[in-house]
Design a protein around this motif. Structure first.
Motif, PDB file in Angstrom:
ATOM      1  N   THR A 249     -39.913 -20.638  -1.214  1.00  0.00           N
ATOM      2  CA  THR A 249     -38.331 -20.960  -0.548  1.00  0.00           C
ATOM      3  C   THR A 249     -39.437 -20.964   0.462  1.00  0.00           C
ATOM      4  O   THR A 249     -38.256 -22.554   1.298  1.00  0.00           O
ATOM      5  N   PHE A 250     -40.554 -20.578   1.173  1.00  0.00           N
ATOM      6  CA  PHE A 250     -41.009 -21.637   2.497  1.00  0.00           C
ATOM      7  C   PHE A 250     -41.932 -22.065   2.664  1.00  0.00           C
ATOM      8  O   PHE A 250     -42.277 -23.464   3.863  1.00  0.00           O
ATOM      9  N   ASP A 251     -42.752 -22.316   1.586  1.00  0.00           N
ATOM     10  CA  ASP A 251     -43.191 -23.417   1.402  1.00  0.00           C
ATOM     11  C   ASP A 251     -42.288 -24.641   1.112  1.00  0.00           C
ATOM     12  O   ASP A 251     -42.893 -26.352   2.108  1.00  0.00           O
ATOM     13  N   SER A 252     -40.927 -24.712   0.731  1.00  0.00           N
ATOM     14  CA  SER A 252     -40.162 -26.116   0.889  1.00  0.00           C
ATOM     15  C   SER A 252     -40.137 -25.920   2.432  1.00  0.00           C
ATOM     16  O   SER A 252     -39.593 -27.665   2.357  1.00  0.00           O
ATOM     17  N   TRP A 253     -39.386 -25.587   2.557  1.00  0.00           N
ATOM     18  CA  TRP A 253     -38.959 -24.999   4.249  1.00  0.00           C
ATOM     19  C   TRP A 253     -40.438 -26.618   4.749  1.00  0.00           C
ATOM     20  O   TRP A 253     -40.429 -27.281   5.389  1.00  0.00           O
ATOM     21  N   GLN A 254     -41.250 -25.898   5.140  1.00  0.00           N
ATOM     22  CA  GLN A 254     -42.351 -25.721   5.469  1.00  0.00           C
ATOM     23  C   GLN A 254     -42.375 -27.499   5.172  1.00  0.00           C
ATOM     24  O   GLN A 254     -42.835 -28.714   6.255  1.00  0.00           O
ATOM     25  N   ARG A 255     -42.906 -27.911   3.237  1.00  0.00           N
ATOM     26  CA  ARG A 255     -42.548 -29.984   3.676  1.00  0.00           C
ATOM     27  C   ARG A 255     -41.767 -30.492   4.187  1.00  0.00           C
ATOM     28  O   ARG A 255     -42.114 -31.133   4.731  1.00  0.00           O
ATOM     29  N   SER A 256     -40.832 -29.804   3.826  1.00  0.00           N
ATOM     30  CA  SER A 256     -39.130 -30.287   4.587  1.00  0.00           C
ATOM     31  C   SER A 256     -39.318 -30.823   6.117  1.00  0.00           C
ATOM     32  O   SER A 256     -39.259 -31.451   6.630  1.00  0.00           O
ATOM     33  N   LEU A 257     -39.993 -29.858   6.958  1.00  0.00           N
ATOM     34  CA  LEU A 257     -39.285 -29.790   8.092  1.00  0.00           C
ATOM     35  C   LEU A 257     -40.929 -30.265   9.075  1.00  0.00           C
ATOM     36  O   LEU A 257     -40.824 -31.196  10.036  1.00  0.00           O
ATOM     37  N   ALA A 258     -41.418 -31.259   8.388  1.00  0.00           N
ATOM     38  CA  ALA A 258     -42.508 -31.797   8.451  1.00  0.00           C
ATOM     39  C   ALA A 258     -42.432 -33.503   8.277  1.00  0.00           C
ATOM     40  O   ALA A 258     -43.080 -34.920   8.610  1.00  0.00           O
ATOM     41  N   LEU A 259     -40.825 -34.003   7.866  1.00  0.00           N
ATOM     42  CA  LEU A 259     -40.423 -35.268   7.527  1.00  0.00           C
ATOM     43  C   LEU A 259     -40.173 -35.912   9.034  1.00  0.00           C
ATOM     44  O   LEU A 259     -39.030 -34.813  10.028  1.00  0.00           O
ATOM     45  N   PRO A 260     -39.841 -36.910   9.359  1.00  0.00           N
ATOM     46  CA  PRO A 260     -39.329 -37.835  10.590  1.00  0.00           C
ATOM     47  C   PRO A 260     -37.782 -37.239  10.055  1.00  0.00           C
ATOM     48  O   PRO A 260     -36.783 -37.478   9.332  1.00  0.00           O
ATOM     49  N   GLY A 261     -36.796 -36.762  11.174  1.00  0.00           N
ATOM     50  CA  GLY A 261     -35.520 -37.080  11.400  1.00  0.00           C
ATOM     51  C   GLY A 261     -35.076 -35.544  11.404  1.00  0.00           C
ATOM     52  O   GLY A 261     -34.188 -34.621  11.855  1.00  0.00           O
ATOM     53  N   VAL A 262     -36.146 -34.343  11.080  1.00  0.00           N
ATOM     54  CA  VAL A 262     -35.670 -33.593  10.849  1.00  0.00           C
ATOM     55  C   VAL A 262     -36.042 -32.186  12.028  1.00  0.00           C
ATOM     56  O   VAL A 262     -36.923 -32.518  12.266  1.00  0.00           O
ATOM     57  N   ARG A 263     -35.226 -32.040  12.663  1.00  0.00           N
ATOM     58  CA  ARG A 263     -35.316 -31.609  13.647  1.00  0.00           C
ATOM     59  C   ARG A 263     -34.960 -29.286  13.781  1.00  0.00           C
ATOM     60  O   ARG A 263     -35.284 -29.130  14.502  1.00  0.00           O
ATOM     61  N   GLY A 264     -35.884 -29.054  12.780  1.00  0.00           N
ATOM     62  CA  GLY A 264     -35.226 -27.946  12.644  1.00  0.00           C
ATOM     63  C   GLY A 264     -34.484 -27.122  11.129  1.00  0.00           C
ATOM     64  O   GLY A 264     -34.276 -27.775  10.606  1.00  0.00           O
ATOM     65  N   LEU A 265     -33.831 -25.644  11.533  1.00  0.00           N
ATOM     66  CA  LEU A 265     -34.225 -25.026  10.616  1.00  0.00           C
ATOM     67  C   LEU A 265     -32.658 -23.589  10.458  1.00  0.00           C
ATOM     68  O   LEU A 265     -32.668 -23.795  11.991  1.00  0.00           O
ATOM     69  N   VAL A 266     -31.552 -24.036  10.309  1.00  0.00           N
ATOM     70  CA  VAL A 266     -30.326 -23.249  10.652  1.00  0.00           C
ATOM     71  C   VAL A 266     -30.496 -21.974   8.669  1.00  0.00           C
ATOM     72  O   VAL A 266     -30.352 -22.705   8.434  1.00  0.00           O
ATOM     73  N   VAL A 267     -30.991 -20.801   9.304  1.00  0.00           N
ATOM     74  CA  VAL A 267     -30.700 -19.988   7.951  1.00  0.00           C
ATOM     75  C   VAL A 267     -29.970 -18.345   8.317  1.00  0.00           C
ATOM     76  O   VAL A 267     -30.057 -18.444  10.074  1.00  0.00           O
ATOM     77  N   GLY A 268     -29.541 -18.585   7.382  1.00  0.00           N
ATOM     78  CA  GLY A 268     -28.589 -16.961   7.622  1.00  0.00           C
ATOM     79  C   GLY A 268     -29.771 -15.960   6.733  1.00  0.00           C
ATOM     80  O   GLY A 268     -30.148 -14.668   7.303  1.00  0.00           O
ATOM     81  N   ARG A 269     -28.332 -15.930   6.066  1.00  0.00           N
ATOM     82  CA  ARG A 269     -29.263 -14.240   4.434  1.00  0.00           C
ATOM     83  C   ARG A 269     -30.564 -14.426   4.404  1.00  0.00           C
ATOM     84  O   ARG A 269     -30.948 -13.295   3.761  1.00  0.00           O
ATOM     85  N   SER A 270     -31.680 -15.342   4.084  1.00  0.00           N
ATOM     86  CA  SER A 270     -32.073 -15.814   2.796  1.00  0.00           C
ATOM     87  C   SER A 270     -33.215 -14.508   5.062  1.00  0.00           C
ATOM     88  O   SER A 270     -34.287 -14.133   4.241  1.00  0.00           O
ATOM     89  N   ILE A 271     -33.473 -14.927   6.049  1.00  0.00           N
ATOM     90  CA  ILE A 271     -34.026 -14.199   6.334  1.00  0.00           C
ATOM     91  C   ILE A 271     -33.547 -12.908   7.365  1.00  0.00           C
ATOM     92  O   ILE A 271     -33.738 -11.711   7.783  1.00  0.00           O
ATOM     93  N   LEU A 272     -31.897 -12.885   7.477  1.00  0.00           N
ATOM     94  CA  LEU A 272     -31.459 -11.791   7.980  1.00  0.00           C
ATOM     95  C   LEU A 272     -31.509 -10.384   6.252  1.00  0.00           C
ATOM     96  O   LEU A 272     -31.054  -9.827   7.245  1.00  0.00           O
ATOM     97  N   TYR A 273     -31.424 -10.524   5.430  1.00  0.00           N
ATOM     98  CA  TYR A 273     -31.758  -9.642   4.501  1.00  0.00           C
ATOM     99  C   TYR A 273     -32.590 -10.383   3.512  1.00  0.00           C
ATOM    100  O   TYR A 273     -32.312 -10.759   2.745  1.00  0.00           O
ATOM    101  N   PRO A 274     -33.837 -10.187   3.989  1.00  0.00           N
ATOM    102  CA  PRO A 274     -34.855 -11.340   2.870  1.00  0.00           C
ATOM    103  C   PRO A 274     -35.276  -9.805   2.011  1.00  0.00           C
ATOM    104  O   PRO A 274     -34.933  -8.605   1.988  1.00  0.00           O
ATOM    105  N   GLN A 275     -36.124 -10.348   0.597  1.00  0.00           N
ATOM    106  CA  GLN A 275     -36.118  -9.661  -0.467  1.00  0.00           C
ATOM    107  C   GLN A 275     -37.178  -8.094   0.099  1.00  0.00           C
ATOM    108  O   GLN A 275     -36.718  -7.440  -1.127  1.00  0.00           O
ATOM    109  N   ASN A 276     -37.310  -8.580   0.503  1.00  0.00           N
ATOM    110  CA  ASN A 276     -38.729  -7.390   1.289  1.00  0.00           C
ATOM    111  C   ASN A 276     -37.994  -6.324   2.406  1.00  0.00           C
ATOM    112  O   ASN A 276     -38.517  -5.214   2.550  1.00  0.00           O
ATOM    113  N   GLY A 277     -36.993  -6.684   3.191  1.00  0.00           N
ATOM    114  CA  GLY A 277     -36.603  -5.574   3.979  1.00  0.00           C
ATOM    115  C   GLY A 277     -36.546  -6.181   4.660  1.00  0.00           C
ATOM    116  O   GLY A 277     -36.241  -5.563   6.139  1.00  0.00           O
ATOM    117  N   ASP A 278     -37.777  -6.643   5.465  1.00  0.00           N
ATOM    118  CA  ASP A 278     -38.093  -6.943   6.344  1.00  0.00           C
ATOM    119  C   ASP A 278     -38.339  -8.198   7.697  1.00  0.00           C
ATOM    120  O   ASP A 278     -38.481  -9.266   7.045  1.00  0.00           O
TER     121      ASP A 278
END
Length: 293
Positions: A249-278
């Motif tokens: 997931t992080f890799d896909s975000w990184q690739r897409s964040l590099a594209l023209p016009g992309v200004r950032g990220l809105v994310v909730g459950r993926s980072i508030l409740y991550p798989q490893n709990g950290d």
């Protein structure tokens, strides 16, 4: 976890409800675009639409105190620019003193709850532009599901067009999250094919009598280069549900964040409740991707 005074929060809500408006009026605001021009927004508007699950945990977001603790961690980390929520969440965060120098995005929410017979009746049920201005928030957000097989879509498009026009007149940035959707086995399924996302962008971009303050919030799908070639509007990426391998997931975000016009990220459950709990680690990694640290 960060220590928060929940007893004071409960007492204030019961005895001094006017304190919410006072705190919001007095909070320190910041410019929307500053520094590297990118935004990392943590989303917490899921409970108001009955979506309490995160990954395999069906009631992860049901405990409001745990959710607020996780949001407090997120908002304390460098590189986190703000938070997105419905009034109940935003008012809690304001009373806890967590919104100074943050971008606050008011979710207009949706009336079409998942699994309901009226799921495509996406009338807006939380903030409107007037209340966002009243509370001194920085951004509006709404969902635009377009179902060509359901006549309720017409009302959604009309309501969204009015919201976009009103936001432009008020000088409020508004973030549209469009999907092409369809009924499948009695439930709504969002079409995440590249062509469907591009079609949804074309429809959403034309809503309202001015696009001057319109932003997009888009899912990360196959061939994001072609997706981003379909719009000149500033775009934030949708983090999505916490499924699959977190590193992928992080890799896909990184690739897409590099594209023209992309200004950032809105994310909730993926980072508030991550798989490893950290929570802290997940937030810091996402922030580093957004701000190219």
């Amino acid at each position: 976890m960060i220590a928060l005074d929940f007893a004071a929060l409960r007492d204030t809500r019961a005895a001094y409800p006017g304190r919410v408006a006072e705190v919001l009026a007095g909070r320190t605001r910041r410019e929307l675009i500053r520094g590297d021009g990118c935004l990392f927004i943590v989303a917490a508007d899921h409970p108001a639409r009955g979506a309490l699950a995160a990954g395999p945990n069906e009631d992860a977001m049901a405990d409001r105190y745990r959710l607020l603790e996780r949001l407090a961690i997120a908002l304390s980390r460098p590189g986190v620019d703000g938070v997105l929520g419905t009034p109940d969440v935003i008012d809690d965060l304001a009373l806890l003193g967590l919104l100074d120098d943050k971008i606050v995005v008011g979710s207009m929410n949706r009336g079409g709850l998942k699994g309901a017979c009226f799921e495509m009746d996406d009338r807006y049920t939380a903030y409107d532009v007037d209340s966002i201005v009243r509370d001194g928030l920085d951004f509006a957000k709404n969902l635009v599901r377009v179902n060509l097989g359901d006549s309720s879509t017409a009302d959604t498009l009309e309501a969204t067009a009015r919201a976009v026009s009103h936001a432009a007149a008020a000088g409020v940035p508004i973030m549209l999250e469009p999907f092409m959707s369809e009924w499948a086995d009695g439930r709504i399924r969002n079409d995440l094919s590249t062509d469907a996302v591009i079609t949804s962008i074309a429809i959403a971009s034309g809503l309202g009598n001015s696009s001057s303050h319109t932003w997009l919030k888009l899912p990360v799908v196959h061939d994001m280069e072609r997706v981003m070639a379909s719009t000149t509007l500033p775009t934030l990426l949708l983090g999505g549900d916490p499924t699959g391998d977190q590193d992928d997931t992080f890799d896909s975000w990184q690739r897409s964040l590099a594209l023209p016009g992309v200004r950032g990220l809105v994310v909730g459950r993926s980072i508030l409740y991550p798989q490893n709990g950290d929570v802290t680690s997940a937030i810091d990694i996402a922030a580093s991707l957004v701000h190219r640290a």
